[in-house]
Scaffold this motif. Sequence first.
Motif, PDB file in Angstrom:
ATOM      1  N   ARG A 114       0.820  -1.207   0.000  1.00 17.12           N
ATOM      2  CA  ARG A 114       0.000   0.000   0.000  1.00 17.12           C
ATOM      3  C   ARG A 114       0.854   1.257   0.000  1.00 17.12           C
ATOM      4  O   ARG A 114       0.516   2.254  -0.656  1.00 17.12           O
ATOM      5  N   THR A 115       1.958   1.231   0.725  1.00 16.92           N
ATOM      6  CA  THR A 115       2.843   2.391   0.766  1.00 16.92           C
ATOM      7  C   THR A 115       3.495   2.623  -0.588  1.00 16.92           C
ATOM      8  O   THR A 115       3.593   3.763  -1.062  1.00 16.92           O
ATOM      9  N   LEU A 116       3.954   1.550  -1.233  1.00 20.02           N
ATOM     10  CA  LEU A 116       4.558   1.684  -2.551  1.00 20.02           C
ATOM     11  C   LEU A 116       3.543   2.174  -3.580  1.00 20.02           C
ATOM     12  O   LEU A 116       3.885   2.952  -4.484  1.00 20.02           O
ATOM     13  N   GLN A 117       2.301   1.740  -3.453  1.00 21.02           N
ATOM     14  CA  GLN A 117       1.268   2.209  -4.379  1.00 21.02           C
ATOM     15  C   GLN A 117       1.069   3.712  -4.287  1.00 21.02           C
ATOM     16  O   GLN A 117       0.682   4.351  -5.266  1.00 21.02           O
ATOM     17  N   ALA A 118       1.357   4.287  -3.125  1.00 20.14           N
ATOM     18  CA  ALA A 118       1.170   5.721  -2.929  1.00 20.14           C
ATOM     19  C   ALA A 118       2.298   6.548  -3.535  1.00 20.14           C
ATOM     20  O   ALA A 118       2.108   7.743  -3.810  1.00 20.14           O
ATOM     21  N   ILE A 119       3.469   5.951  -3.751  1.00 25.82           N
ATOM     22  CA  ILE A 119       4.612   6.742  -4.235  1.00 25.82           C
ATOM     23  C   ILE A 119       5.112   6.314  -5.613  1.00 25.82           C
ATOM     24  O   ILE A 119       5.825   7.070  -6.267  1.00 25.82           O
ATOM     25  N   VAL A 120       4.749   5.122  -6.074  1.00 25.10           N
ATOM     26  CA  VAL A 120       5.212   4.652  -7.379  1.00 25.10           C
ATOM     27  C   VAL A 120       4.316   5.211  -8.480  1.00 25.10           C
ATOM     28  O   VAL A 120       3.085   5.206  -8.355  1.00 25.10           O
ATOM     29  N   LEU A 121       4.908   5.696  -9.558  1.00 25.56           N
ATOM     30  CA  LEU A 121       4.165   6.205 -10.707  1.00 25.56           C
ATOM     31  C   LEU A 121       3.740   5.023 -11.578  1.00 25.56           C
ATOM     32  O   LEU A 121       4.308   4.764 -12.638  1.00 25.56           O
ATOM     33  N   GLY A 122       2.720   4.322 -11.121  1.00 19.87           N
ATOM     34  CA  GLY A 122       2.275   3.132 -11.817  1.00 19.87           C
ATOM     35  C   GLY A 122       1.715   3.406 -13.189  1.00 19.87           C
ATOM     36  O   GLY A 122       1.777   2.545 -14.086  1.00 19.87           O
ATOM     37  N   GLU A 123       1.183   4.609 -13.415  1.00 19.87           N
ATOM     38  CA  GLU A 123       0.598   4.918 -14.719  1.00 19.87           C
ATOM     39  C   GLU A 123       1.638   5.040 -15.826  1.00 19.87           C
ATOM     40  O   GLU A 123       1.288   5.040 -17.014  1.00 19.87           O
ATOM     41  N   GLU A 124       2.913   5.119 -15.458  1.00 20.44           N
ATOM     42  CA  GLU A 124       3.977   5.217 -16.460  1.00 20.44           C
ATOM     43  C   GLU A 124       4.249   3.878 -17.128  1.00 20.44           C
ATOM     44  O   GLU A 124       4.742   3.833 -18.263  1.00 20.44           O
ATOM     45  N   THR A 125       3.984   2.787 -16.446  1.00 20.88           N
ATOM     46  CA  THR A 125       4.219   1.454 -17.015  1.00 20.88           C
ATOM     47  C   THR A 125       2.999   0.569 -16.765  1.00 20.88           C
ATOM     48  O   THR A 125       3.064  -0.370 -15.961  1.00 20.88           O
ATOM     49  N   PRO A 126       1.880   0.839 -17.436  1.00 23.73           N
ATOM     50  CA  PRO A 126       0.676   0.015 -17.225  1.00 23.73           C
ATOM     51  C   PRO A 126       0.853  -1.390 -17.786  1.00 23.73           C
ATOM     52  O   PRO A 126       1.726  -1.636 -18.625  1.00 23.73           O
ATOM     53  N   ARG A 127       0.030  -2.313 -17.305  1.00 20.14           N
ATOM     54  CA  ARG A 127       0.028  -3.714 -17.739  1.00 20.14           C
ATOM     55  C   ARG A 127       1.353  -4.436 -17.444  1.00 20.14           C
ATOM     56  O   ARG A 127       1.658  -5.457 -18.048  1.00 20.14           O
ATOM     57  N   THR A 128       2.138  -3.911 -16.536  1.00 21.21           N
ATOM     58  CA  THR A 128       3.381  -4.563 -16.117  1.00 21.21           C
ATOM     59  C   THR A 128       3.341  -4.771 -14.603  1.00 21.21           C
ATOM     60  O   THR A 128       2.390  -4.373 -13.931  1.00 21.21           O
ATOM     61  N   MET A 129       4.400  -5.376 -14.083  1.00 19.25           N
ATOM     62  CA  MET A 129       4.440  -5.674 -12.651  1.00 19.25           C
ATOM     63  C   MET A 129       5.753  -5.215 -12.039  1.00 19.25           C
ATOM     64  O   MET A 129       6.820  -5.322 -12.653  1.00 19.25           O
TER      65      MET A 129
END
Length: 285
Positions: A82-97
């Motif tokens: 949950r903490t990483l979800q708050a700081i990682v720019l997940g939208e930059e690499t969608p459909r990846t892990m």
Amino acid sequence: MATFIISEPPQAVLHTLLNADGSATYSAPHKSYKVVAGVNYPVEVPYRSDEMPESTLIEVNLRPHNGVGMVKERHVEELIKRTLQAIVLGEETPRTMLQVTLQVVSVESDESLPGGVKGGGQGETYLDLLTSALNAAILGCLDAAVQMRTLAAAALVGISSGNGAVVTNPGVLQRKNCASLHMFAFSKDGRTLLMESEGKFSMESWQQAAHAARLAVLGHSVVTDARTVTGTSTNASDVNKHSNGDVAMNGTDATTGNNSVICVLDVIRKAMEARVIKDESWRQD
């Protein structure tokens, strides 16, 4: 006024594994938890049904010092995720892990027990493990060049049951004498990302613990959290500023002027500097 006891700073080293996109080793003070983080990013999502079309899937695996992971480890994994979800720019690499694997290498010995039996059992607090594992995960993400909104770090604080002293990064013997334990994670601009508490405590002692945690993580403290609503809005960009408009630099306490504190963010920055110097050393040959 409570007495603040600041322990030795932690240690951090980047790129300690060869077969991972990023890795790091975080060692807490008092020879407590030593956690190695291995990060792979970006990688293909194993199951198509788990793909997130607009963001990055984050997976955290925590392996204990001995035995297999149980409820304690699963809970820590979820909090780190949950903490990483708050700081990682997940939208930059969608459909990846983003895959984070955390291995506890060693834990602090409890010399009060016969044979110095090591701590870390399921019946003990999870806050010390959470603090070290979260810092290791963030360090590993930095080494793997994971795109993040901000830099963050965590600290563990204990409130002594005897004199009410506030102890940062308490050791296993100090934790036994604590009435409560508190874990805080802050971003570099002072925002509270995570806070967990155990034990019996008052609101005043909790505020003292938050103050000490900010000092341990950021190198300075602020009276009001950037997200606290007290009738007036607080700008997150102003959280490090003095009343006269000056900005508190790293390693400086905005309220006391103490510049002798080595904060966790300073340890992370020094680890990054050492990593860059090592990577660029070939240019001198």
